[in-house]
Design a protein around this motif. Structure first.
Motif, PDB file in Angstrom:
ATOM      1  N   ARG A 158       0.849  -1.192   0.000  1.00 42.74           N
ATOM      2  CA  ARG A 158       0.000   0.000   0.000  1.00 42.74           C
ATOM      3  C   ARG A 158       0.889   1.249   0.000  1.00 42.74           C
ATOM      4  O   ARG A 158       1.828   1.359   0.770  1.00 42.74           O
ATOM      5  N   ASP A 184      -2.048  -0.880  -3.772  1.00 39.70           N
ATOM      6  CA  ASP A 184      -3.191  -0.108  -3.289  1.00 39.70           C
ATOM      7  C   ASP A 184      -2.711   1.305  -2.978  1.00 39.70           C
ATOM      8  O   ASP A 184      -1.572   1.493  -2.521  1.00 39.70           O
ATOM      9  N   VAL A 186      -3.520   4.935  -0.939  1.00 40.49           N
ATOM     10  CA  VAL A 186      -4.273   5.753   0.006  1.00 40.49           C
ATOM     11  C   VAL A 186      -3.689   7.152  -0.032  1.00 40.49           C
ATOM     12  O   VAL A 186      -2.508   7.330  -0.329  1.00 40.49           O
ATOM     13  N   ARG A 189      -7.193  13.815   1.667  1.00 40.12           N
ATOM     14  CA  ARG A 189      -8.413  14.136   0.929  1.00 40.12           C
ATOM     15  C   ARG A 189      -8.166  14.858  -0.398  1.00 40.12           C
ATOM     16  O   ARG A 189      -8.730  14.499  -1.425  1.00 40.12           O
ATOM     17  N   ALA A 192      -6.387  12.482  -2.849  1.00 41.44           N
ATOM     18  CA  ALA A 192      -7.291  11.392  -3.228  1.00 41.44           C
ATOM     19  C   ALA A 192      -8.356  11.879  -4.214  1.00 41.44           C
ATOM     20  O   ALA A 192      -8.669  11.195  -5.203  1.00 41.44           O
ATOM     21  N   ASN A 196      -8.589  10.237  -7.910  1.00 42.39           N
ATOM     22  CA  ASN A 196      -9.849   9.588  -8.293  1.00 42.39           C
ATOM     23  C   ASN A 196     -10.447  10.240  -9.539  1.00 42.39           C
ATOM     24  O   ASN A 196     -11.012   9.550 -10.407  1.00 42.39           O
ATOM     25  N   ALA A 201      -8.147   4.658  -8.697  1.00 41.74           N
ATOM     26  CA  ALA A 201      -8.877   4.347  -7.470  1.00 41.74           C
ATOM     27  C   ALA A 201      -7.998   4.582  -6.247  1.00 41.74           C
ATOM     28  O   ALA A 201      -6.955   3.940  -6.084  1.00 41.74           O
ATOM     29  N   THR A 202      -8.429   5.514  -5.400  1.00 42.41           N
ATOM     30  CA  THR A 202      -7.635   5.926  -4.236  1.00 42.41           C
ATOM     31  C   THR A 202      -8.544   6.033  -3.014  1.00 42.41           C
ATOM     32  O   THR A 202      -9.647   6.579  -3.098  1.00 42.41           O
ATOM     33  N   THR A 203      -8.082   5.508  -1.892  1.00 45.52           N
ATOM     34  CA  THR A 203      -8.838   5.549  -0.641  1.00 45.52           C
ATOM     35  C   THR A 203      -8.352   6.719   0.212  1.00 45.52           C
ATOM     36  O   THR A 203      -7.146   6.941   0.348  1.00 45.52           O
ATOM     37  N   ILE A 205      -7.419   8.693   3.545  1.00 39.21           N
ATOM     38  CA  ILE A 205      -6.961   8.403   4.897  1.00 39.21           C
ATOM     39  C   ILE A 205      -6.707   9.733   5.607  1.00 39.21           C
ATOM     40  O   ILE A 205      -6.292  10.715   4.973  1.00 39.21           O
TER      41      ILE A 205
END
Length: 293
Positions: A158, A184, A186, A189, A192, A196, A201-203, A205
């Motif tokens: 990750r 993956d 992360v 805000r 991300a 995105n 695709a980004t989560t 954190i």
């Protein structure tokens, strides 16, 4: 180099025009200062403009690096010039020659010996040594330099990405390549949201100041394998201090420039598909001599 020229140079490469200008300025300064022997010059390049940071009549730690990378006995040649021999008699050769191999110099820092010290770098010298990574391609040479300096690039895992607004477009390519390799991603805000929007695709954190679960907690739990983080301004640098110290304590590869991030991704990509070439430095120099003859 930003890579905005017609030849689409990668960020770790200077254009031919910039290299020629560096050569011109070096020769001009050596002549004006009446240097005989070795001269140390530090340049900075922004865009296509070359700046001189300092120049002084002495050797530097770069001298043995250049000697090993090129096979030229630079220190010995300088000593012979200083006792009266002529440059034309040393048979150095002034024609343009390109090395077949690539040598990468990586600085080694003692931050892990000093608890509480920030690892962020400024213009002052903090390194306690240097290592060389050498291979026939830049990605593998860079990977070797990282390994020699104690940084092991992860083959999977990750990645945490948090970059300032100006760097967001520059990190897209690196993020996309990592995603294609199965990593993956992360991010904070703002980063991300940008990634995105680019189809990566980004989560999201949390930052540390936003409360748990946050990025430092994930790093302490061994959930992060790689960090790309660029900061701007005293407030941002202060807020990300714990991030840098945790990366150091957990030995997580941490890159603070987009050029460094892209180089790391190229190295990881190469290591996934190629075997690292292990050979003594004499082999590279011998290959260069055969190529030049």
């Amino acid at each position: 180099h930003s890579g905005d020229s017609a030849c689409s140079l990668p960020p770790h490469t200077l254009s031919v025009e910039v290299i020629d200008e560096i050569k011109r300025q070096t020769v001009a300064m050596a002549g004006a200062l009446d240097i005989c022997g070795l001269m140390n010059v530090q340049f900075a390049v922004k865009g296509e403009e070359v700046f001189v940071l300092e120049v002084n009549p002495r050797a530097s730690r770069t001298v043995p690096f250049v000697a090993k990378a090129t096979g030229l006995q630079t220190a010995g040649m300088a000593a012979r010039l200083m006792i009266g021999e002529k440059l034309r008699d040393l048979n150095i050769g002034t024609e343009k020659q390109s090395l077949r191999h690539i040598a990468v110099k990586e600085a080694v820092f003692p931050f892990n010996r000093f608890p509480g010290v920030d690892i962020i770098l400024g213009p002052e010298m903090r390194s306690t040594g240097e290592v060389m990574g050498i291979d026939y391609s830049f990605p593998l040479a860079f990977a070797k330099s990282m390994l020699a300096a104690g940084t092991v690039l992860p083959p999977s895992g990750r990645v945490f990405i948090s970059v300032r607004d100006a760097d967001k477009p520059k990190v897209v390519n690196a993020a996309r390549k990592l995603k294609a390799l199965g990593f993956d991603i992360v991010a904070t805000r703002g980063t991300a949201k940008f990634l995105n929007a680019e189809g990566i695709a980004t989560t999201v954190i949390n930052k540390v100041i936003e409360g748990q679960p946050h990025i430092v907690k994930s790093m302490l739990n061994d959930e992060i394998a790689l960090v790309f983080n660029t900061t701007e301004g005293a407030h941002s640098i202060r807020d990300s201090f714990s991030l840098r110290r945790t990366a150091l304590a957990k030995n997580i590869p941490y890159f603070t420039t987009t050029a460094g991030a892209q180089a790391a991704v190229e190295a990881i990509t190469a290591l996934r598909s190629q075997k690292m070439h292990i050979a003594p430095i004499q082999e590279y120099i011998a290959d260069q001599c055969r190529l030049s003859s």
